[in-house]
Design an enzyme around this catalytic site. Sequence first.
Site, mmCIF file in Angstrom:
data_model
loop_
_atom_site.group_PDB
_atom_site.id
_atom_site.type_symbol
_atom_site.label_atom_id
_atom_site.label_comp_id
_atom_site.label_asym_id
_atom_site.label_seq_id
_atom_site.Cartn_x
_atom_site.Cartn_y
_atom_site.Cartn_z
ATOM 1 N N THR A 1 -5.297 70.829 -96.776
ATOM 2 C CA THR A 1 -4.153 71.388 -97.298
ATOM 3 C C THR A 1 -3.384 72.206 -96.488
ATOM 4 O O THR A 1 -3.815 72.655 -95.002
ATOM 5 C CB THR A 1 -4.715 72.405 -98.369
ATOM 6 O OG1 THR A 1 -3.680 73.008 -98.835
ATOM 7 C CG2 THR A 1 -5.825 73.131 -98.103
ATOM 8 N N ASN B 1 -18.037 66.709 -76.608
ATOM 9 C CA ASN B 1 -19.217 65.968 -77.116
ATOM 10 C C ASN B 1 -20.275 66.041 -75.937
ATOM 11 O O ASN B 1 -20.620 67.054 -75.581
ATOM 12 C CB ASN B 1 -18.809 64.480 -77.421
ATOM 13 C CG ASN B 1 -20.076 63.707 -78.226
ATOM 14 O OD1 ASN B 1 -20.770 64.406 -78.515
ATOM 15 N ND2 ASN B 1 -19.911 62.269 -78.081
ATOM 16 N N ASP C 1 -18.919 59.710 -81.807
ATOM 17 C CA ASP C 1 -19.441 60.132 -83.211
ATOM 18 C C ASP C 1 -19.096 59.551 -84.374
ATOM 19 O O ASP C 1 -19.319 59.775 -85.409
ATOM 20 C CB ASP C 1 -18.820 61.621 -83.206
ATOM 21 C CG ASP C 1 -19.814 62.847 -82.637
ATOM 22 O OD1 ASP C 1 -20.933 62.481 -81.999
ATOM 23 O OD2 ASP C 1 -19.411 63.851 -82.240
ATOM 24 N N SER D 1 -21.453 67.328 -86.386
ATOM 25 C CA SER D 1 -22.429 68.266 -86.905
ATOM 26 C C SER D 1 -22.240 69.569 -86.690
ATOM 27 O O SER D 1 -22.993 70.654 -86.881
ATOM 28 C CB SER D 1 -23.934 67.932 -86.198
ATOM 29 O OG SER D 1 -24.092 66.469 -86.461
HETATM 30 N N1 GLY Z 1 -20.026 65.819 -80.916
HETATM 31 C C1 GLY Z 1 -21.080 66.392 -81.768
HETATM 32 C C2 GLY Z 1 -20.689 66.872 -83.065
HETATM 33 O O1 GLY Z 1 -19.471 67.191 -83.150
HETATM 34 O O2 GLY Z 1 -21.485 66.906 -83.821
#
Ligand code: GLY
Length: 568
Positions: A379, A399, A421, A451
């Site tokens: 939004t 990453n 990912d 994550s």
């Molecule tokens: N690149 C790892 C994560 O975003 O979980």
Amino acid sequence: MKLPTLKIVAACLLALSLTSLAKELKTTEPAQAAHGKHGIVASVHPTATEAGINALKRGGNAIDAAVAVALTLGVVDGDNSGIGGGCFMLIHRANGSVVAIDGREMAPAAATRDMFIRDGKGDTELSQVGALASGVPGALAAYDYAVKNYGKKKLKDLLLPAAKIAQDGFKLNASYAGRLKGSARDMKRFQSSRAVFFKSDGQPLGEGDTLKQPDLAATYRHIAEQGSDWFYHGPFGIAVETWMKKNGGIMTAKDLDNYHICLREPITTSYRDYQTITFPPPSSGGVHVTEMLNILEHFNLKSLDEPTRLHVIAETMKLAFADRAYWLGDPDFVKVPHGLVDKKYAAELAAKINLDHTIEVTSHGMPADWQTNVFKKHTTHFSVADAEGNWVACTATVNTSFGSKVVIPGTGVVMNNEMDDFSTQPGVANFFKLVGAEANAVAPGKRPLSSMSPTIILKDGKPILALGAAGGPTIISQVLLSLVNILDLGMPPEMAIAQPRIHHQWSPNELSVEKALAPALKANLEKRGHHLSEKGGIGVTQIVGRDRDGKNFVGVADPRAGGKAAGW
Ligand code: GLY
């Protein structure tokens, strides 16, 4: 407890090159805590923490400090995070409003579902190294937005000190040199990466060598002068397209042009007497930290003996990660059920846990109304006000170490490998051994599941903790464990952070445990049916919070990395 009158807190929790960053936990003695009256910063690098404190001292607020930390980490810890990557920034403002800025990378427009499949098989080499591995970077857009809308400084004020560090150089410590050595084989393939990180004898820079990044310094200065347009709508995009075309990539200047941050609606709920604020999809972190806390509410963790408590936590992780593998993806593309964070659903899952033995979790659960009650798309609504008393939890990443291993020539920018990912193919595990489903398949413009779990905890409506971690999927477990240690077991952050960690991600069906976990506990967990896998260090957490005296702040950087917390 009373809140202090001056409330400027920055928790900047950056960097995810994960397990490689985490050193073995050698002692479970409390970590070194820092205290401050006006503000506090915790990050994985002392120079970055110092940059955050300097921003506060020069009249900036927590948002400015967080961005100063982030930009400095991009110089001194660029293997983990930087403007070639992405981030999630969670802000609790003094006026009580909460902002969740999604600066996650987006797949280029030419990305396709099967782009990493070769001869019928998912090829993770392609999603991890080189031209196809990168998503369109979002971190700079998020920092720019945060400073413009909620900071007191100009982005320029935060960029220039970091540019100077890049220009002057800094000495590599053993940890950085080790990570560089570990990535050298892949980095060597790219001339522009060799030019920055390798010596004339063809070897990567080592411990004690000085890393100077004049191109990155120039990039920071260009952005300072011309704004983030230089990056998203100008020379950087052209440099990316030129390099990608020559090297089999698909990212174009138009992809940079089209990049946009998303303002997400944070997940706000409760855990016992506390209110929790976590980051919604495309982070899986907020959903699953919340789901797990909801399950754990059904157990009196404080009164359970330690092996039973760890067993219950491990089983909880397993149930939540089974859901992650099936349901989670970018909410702008797929329906992510809101029921995953529903208390009733958690009660169903909690009832499955057997206190004496592991249960078999063959598949994901079925939250109520999974077809209709889903996480919102982004939004653009936001409310703005000037005030002091801001808390920021920000997690950023390229990453794995040095991302795609590619430096865009002439810019010093290390490009992420966040395309890994995505689930490159159902059943094919990524770098973190995570498997995903259709919900996290590659699509143009889509954001890969993350994550990263920046989290803020309130008591009686006031922030008391801001925390987060690095370490791929272990981030989710680390945040959960810190919360249990602090909120359930009453530990101060410096003690909570030094407890041996465990992590279960459903697939593979194994319980990672730090070597430092007491042998008797390990034996007990094995007796209950867990398949243990010993690790030196599991991830890197940073925590800032309100001190026990209620007057000051406390901050702590993970003893598993060379970070630092500092107060002012
Ligand atoms: N690149 C790892 C994560 O975003 O979980």
